[in-house]
Design an enzyme around this catalytic site. Structure first.
Site, PDB file in Angstrom:
ATOM      1  N   HIS A 142      11.555  21.670   6.664  1.00 57.21           N
ATOM      2  CA  HIS A 142      12.507  20.562   6.556  1.00 57.21           C
ATOM      3  C   HIS A 142      12.151  19.400   7.489  1.00 57.21           C
ATOM      4  O   HIS A 142      12.752  18.322   7.402  1.00 57.21           O
ATOM      5  CB  HIS A 142      13.920  21.054   6.865  1.00 57.21           C
TER       6      HIS A 142
ATOM      7  N   ASP B  69      12.914  15.835   3.152  1.00 53.25           N
ATOM      8  CA  ASP B  69      14.292  16.232   2.881  1.00 53.25           C
ATOM      9  C   ASP B  69      14.371  16.964   1.544  1.00 53.25           C
ATOM     10  O   ASP B  69      13.377  17.101   0.825  1.00 53.25           O
ATOM     11  CB  ASP B  69      15.202  15.006   2.880  1.00 53.25           C
TER      12      ASP B  69
END
Length: 468
Positions: A439, A443
């Site tokens: 992450h 995104d």
């Protein structure tokens, strides 16, 4: 006069600090030629035959089969001289080494410092791995030069520097392997209290594991205070069972997966896709003649096309520089289950290959993985991994990222299921796709876009024509 040279376990590259002796290929007294394989060792990544850089007569071997040796530890000694070199088959100057490659790393030149000694007499009680009588006294291990040089005879500079740093930081603790130090630290073992079983008293992983086993047998954890003498001895009986050492490939997998979980904030998204058209397209390709195209190759081709559209996922994070490094080439790893455990061979420059080339390379690497002949270079350097766990008969999974990569695509089994197709309920070939991603590099929108493109290509292979 013969000269006895000591050959130490060379640096096999890729951060490897130790290897296990699997099989000796020579006996004491054998005549060896330059670059003749003398021992087969297993690292955390591959089986490697180690060639000797000297020609002469083997006078001693060090390490039994099954023993773990650190990089820089003595492997064997060879008596070299004019007569010995001639017996070895006109190998040239036996004392100069070959410089030829060792699975991509090189045997290199022999140590600059040499000791002229007579071959030691045979002892009656010293035996090697295969039962052959060994030399009574091994050649003394090299010490740092008087001028303070950080390189000892035959020991790689990196390994020696690590050992020196360990002594400087923690006192006279002879430890080279960072895995040994970490194992001791995590289990509360004081290395200063141990007597190493390796050369020069070097502390090996087996020494730390012996302490942990002894502590477990006493019913307390390593480093915990001993129970008072008056403490009651009654309690639940220890569960019976066997212990399997975490070493070799299994140990490397455990370390890498643990590191991935510790360092990478991963997330997983998944989607079901109708793979009926992809299976039909593959059948049509194979019916046309020529090399049969594997399903894995088609999935790999889809992955490389998706990475071209979403390059964020073909990257890694440089933690120290606080930068995301986006990579130009796609070196595609794929999970392969073998008798030695799970390995991840890497297809170099997968983005430049067509389906036929990918099929051939997958087949070659899979066969090498099963035979245990993959080199460390073929097991490292991946930038993205494809994991087809559907071959195990499961539908879905949440893959653990292959550190330091940024993502992994998982593919479940393709099975007939009810599916709404063109407005009507039909039985279609359905597959579950899952993407685990770092992450930090992107995104959910980017990860979802990548996975959706993969699913679209699975459902409508013609989508790929746009990128061909």
């Amino acid at each position: 006069m013969a000269q006895v040279l000591e050959f130490r376990l060379p640096d096999l590259g890729e951060g490897l600090t130790e290897a296990e002796v699997v099989r000796w290929l020579v006996e004491v007294g054998d005549v060896v030629a330059i670059d003749q394989p003398v021992v087969e060792v297993e690292t955390a990544k591959a089986m490697v035959e180690v060639p000797c850089p000297y020609a002469g007569v083997v006078t001693a071997r060090f390490g039994e089969e099954g023993a773990e040796l650190p990089v820089g530890a003595p492997l064997l000694t060879v008596a070299v001289g004019e007569q010995d070199a001639g017996d070895a088959g006109d190998a040239g100057d036996a004392t100069e080494g070959s410089g030829n490659v060792l699975v991509g790393y090189g045997t290199g030149a022999p140590p600059a410092r040499r000791r002229r000694v007579r071959p030691a007499p045979m002892a009656s009680g010293s035996r090697g791995a295969s039962g052959a009588v060994e030399a009574a006294a091994p050649v003394a291990a090299a010490a740092p030069a008087a001028n303070g040089s950080a390189r000892t005879a035959g020991v790689p500079a990196v390994a020696h520097a690590t050992a020196v740093a360990e002594r400087a930081a923690d006192g006279p603790v002879p430890v080279i392997s960072p895995l040994v130090r970490r194992l001791a630290r995590e289990n509360g073992v004081d290395l200063r209290q141990l007597s190493g079983s390796g050369p020069e008293g070097l502390i090996l992983r087996a020494d730390v594991e012996d302490v942990l086993r002894a502590d477990a047998a006493r019913g307390r954890g390593a480093g915990a205070p001993a129970a008072p003498a008056t403490a009651p001895t009654a309690g639940p009986a220890q569960a019976s069972g066997s212990r399997v050492p975490l070493k070799g490939v299994r140990g490397a997998v455990a370390d890498k997966l643990s590191r991935s979980r510790r360092e990478i904030p991963d997330a997983t998204c998944w989607v079901d896709a109708d793979a009926t058209e992809l299976m039909r397209a593959r059948a049509a390709m194979n019916a046309a003649g020529g090399q049969k195209i594997s399903l894995l190759a088609l999935l790999a081709r889809i992955c490389t096309a998706a990475l071209a559209r979403h390059p964020e996922l073909n990257s890694r994070v440089d933690v120290e520089a606080r930068e995301i490094v986006r990579l130009d080439a796609v070196h595609l790893g794929f999970a392969a289950q073998t008798e030695r455990g799970l390995v991840v061979p890497v297809v170099r420059d997968a983005h430049t290959r067509d389906a036929e080339s990918l099929t051939a390379e997958f087949a070659r690497l899979t066969e090498a993985a099963r035979a245990g002949t993959l080199t460390p270079a073929e097991l490292t350097g991946g930038t993205f991994t494809l994991n087809n766990y559907g071959v195990f008969g499961v539908d879905g999974s949440t893959p653990i990222i292959n550190h330091p990569e940024a993502a992994m695509l998982g593919v479940g089994r393709i099975v007939p299921k009810p599916w709404v197709h063109e407005g009507e309920l039909a039985v279609r070939q359905v597959v579950q796709l899952s993407l685990t991603f770092d992450h930090r590099v992107c995104d959910g929108g980017t990860a979802g876009g990548f996975l959706r493109y993969v699913a679209d290509c699975v459902e409508q292979p013609a989508v790929l024509l746009r990128t061909l």
